[in-house]
Design a protein around this motif. Structure first.
Motif, mmCIF file in Angstrom:
data_model
loop_
_atom_site.group_PDB
_atom_site.id
_atom_site.type_symbol
_atom_site.label_atom_id
_atom_site.label_comp_id
_atom_site.label_asym_id
_atom_site.label_seq_id
_atom_site.Cartn_x
_atom_site.Cartn_y
_atom_site.Cartn_z
ATOM 1 N N HIS A 7 15.736 35.842 90.441
ATOM 2 C CA HIS A 7 16.647 36.849 89.907
ATOM 3 C C HIS A 7 17.929 36.212 89.390
ATOM 4 N N GLN A 39 26.431 40.397 103.676
ATOM 5 C CA GLN A 39 26.823 39.758 102.412
ATOM 6 C C GLN A 39 27.923 40.547 101.693
ATOM 7 N N GLN A 59 19.511 41.412 89.402
ATOM 8 C CA GLN A 59 20.117 41.973 90.609
ATOM 9 C C GLN A 59 21.551 42.383 90.276
ATOM 10 N N PRO A 69 32.586 38.079 99.043
ATOM 11 C CA PRO A 69 32.332 37.126 97.956
ATOM 12 C C PRO A 69 32.354 37.775 96.566
ATOM 13 N N ARG A 72 35.977 39.115 95.635
ATOM 14 C CA ARG A 72 36.886 38.045 95.186
ATOM 15 C C ARG A 72 36.502 37.548 93.794
ATOM 16 N N PHE A 73 35.185 37.438 93.551
ATOM 17 C CA PHE A 73 34.703 36.988 92.241
ATOM 18 C C PHE A 73 35.178 37.939 91.143
ATOM 19 N N LYS A 76 38.896 37.564 90.416
ATOM 20 C CA LYS A 76 39.247 36.327 89.723
ATOM 21 C C LYS A 76 38.689 36.255 88.320
ATOM 22 N N ARG A 77 37.427 36.681 88.152
ATOM 23 C CA ARG A 77 36.704 36.405 86.901
ATOM 24 C C ARG A 77 36.250 37.640 86.151
ATOM 25 N N HIS A 82 26.976 36.223 88.438
ATOM 26 C CA HIS A 82 27.534 35.767 89.713
ATOM 27 C C HIS A 82 26.735 34.609 90.301
ATOM 28 N N HIS A 83 25.410 34.674 90.228
ATOM 29 C CA HIS A 83 24.570 33.587 90.748
ATOM 30 C C HIS A 83 23.186 33.621 90.133
ATOM 31 N N GLY A 113 17.824 38.461 102.772
ATOM 32 C CA GLY A 113 18.170 38.871 101.414
ATOM 33 C C GLY A 113 17.435 40.136 101.012
ATOM 34 N N SER A 114 17.578 40.431 99.751
ATOM 35 C CA SER A 114 17.001 41.648 99.185
ATOM 36 C C SER A 114 15.478 41.671 99.343
ATOM 37 N N LYS A 125 30.411 24.513 93.441
ATOM 38 C CA LYS A 125 31.132 23.311 92.999
ATOM 39 C C LYS A 125 30.219 22.091 92.967
ATOM 40 N N GLY A 129 29.200 24.400 88.831
ATOM 41 C CA GLY A 129 29.886 25.684 88.644
ATOM 42 C C GLY A 129 28.979 26.895 88.744
ATOM 43 N N GLU A 133 21.162 30.235 94.549
ATOM 44 C CA GLU A 133 20.506 30.819 95.720
ATOM 45 C C GLU A 133 19.036 30.411 95.731
#
Ligand code: MC0
Length: 145
Positions: A7, A39, A59, A69, A72-73, A76-77, A82-83, A113-114, A125, A129, A133
């Motif tokens: 996903h 989560q 997802q 998480p 905050r993402f 900021k963005r 996201h992933h 998880g889902s 990092k 960047g 998962e």
């Protein structure tokens, strides 16, 4: 190794609004909706396609609060990817192999998880960047994937 893209996780402010957008724009169908307190998300899986190694999904993720998480993402963005979640046959074995390559593991042990999957995250990092998962699908086919 990685078996497929399971996903793509997309952060949004309003889950219901984004589900409606993906349904009406791409004709996708919701396969599951869950709240994952650990989560800090409310999420929906929209089925994209079935392949030989399993299914793939979009997802959509709405944070349960700002101090999570995804919260905050978003602060900021803003909204966006996201992933990326990759399918693996054995998430514990994959964690051990990848951890040995000096990639920081955000989860030392698999989490829930889902759709009944076992999941673990790698530090963005250390992956250029990209929050990454690993997803081991549930054995029970009724749980999808
Ligand atoms: C944060 N950063 C990211 C990022 N989130 N980079 C790429 N992609 C992301 N999604 C960057 C920030 O910009 C910042 O870089 C640095 O990482 C530290 O971020 P932070 O603002 O301090 O944020 P934290 O405290 O949230 O830490 C980030 C981290 C965390 C990735 C470690 O979010 C985490 O552990 N995530 C894994 C769990 C998760 O995301 N759960 C929600 C989905 P700069 O350069 O600005 O310092 S749960 C899910 O999806 C389940 C239900 C499922 O799939 O089944």
């Amino acid at each position: 190794g990685l078996t497929r893209i399971d996903h793509v996780g997309i952060a949004c402010h309003d889950l219901e609004e984004k589900i409606a957008f993906y349904e009406s724009t791409f004709g996708l169908v919701v396969a599951s909706r869950e709240v994952n307190e650990a989560q800090g998300v409310k999420e929906a899986m929209l089925h994209v396609a079935d392949g030989p190694a399993g299914s793939s999904y979009v997802q959509l993720l709405e944070p349960l609060g700002p101090d999570t998480p995804v919260g905050r993402f978003l602060a900021k963005r803003g909204e966006g990817v996201h992933h990326v979640g990759y399918g693996v046959d054995d998430v514990a074995a994959a964690l051990e192999a990848i951890g040995a390559k000096h990639v920081r593991l955000l989860d030392e042990r698999p989490r829930h998880g889902s759709m009944g999957a076992s999941i673990a995250f790698l530090h963005p990092k250390d992956v250029g960047g990209v929050l990454t998962e690993l997803v081991q699908a549930a054995k029970d086919p009724r749980q999808g994937r």
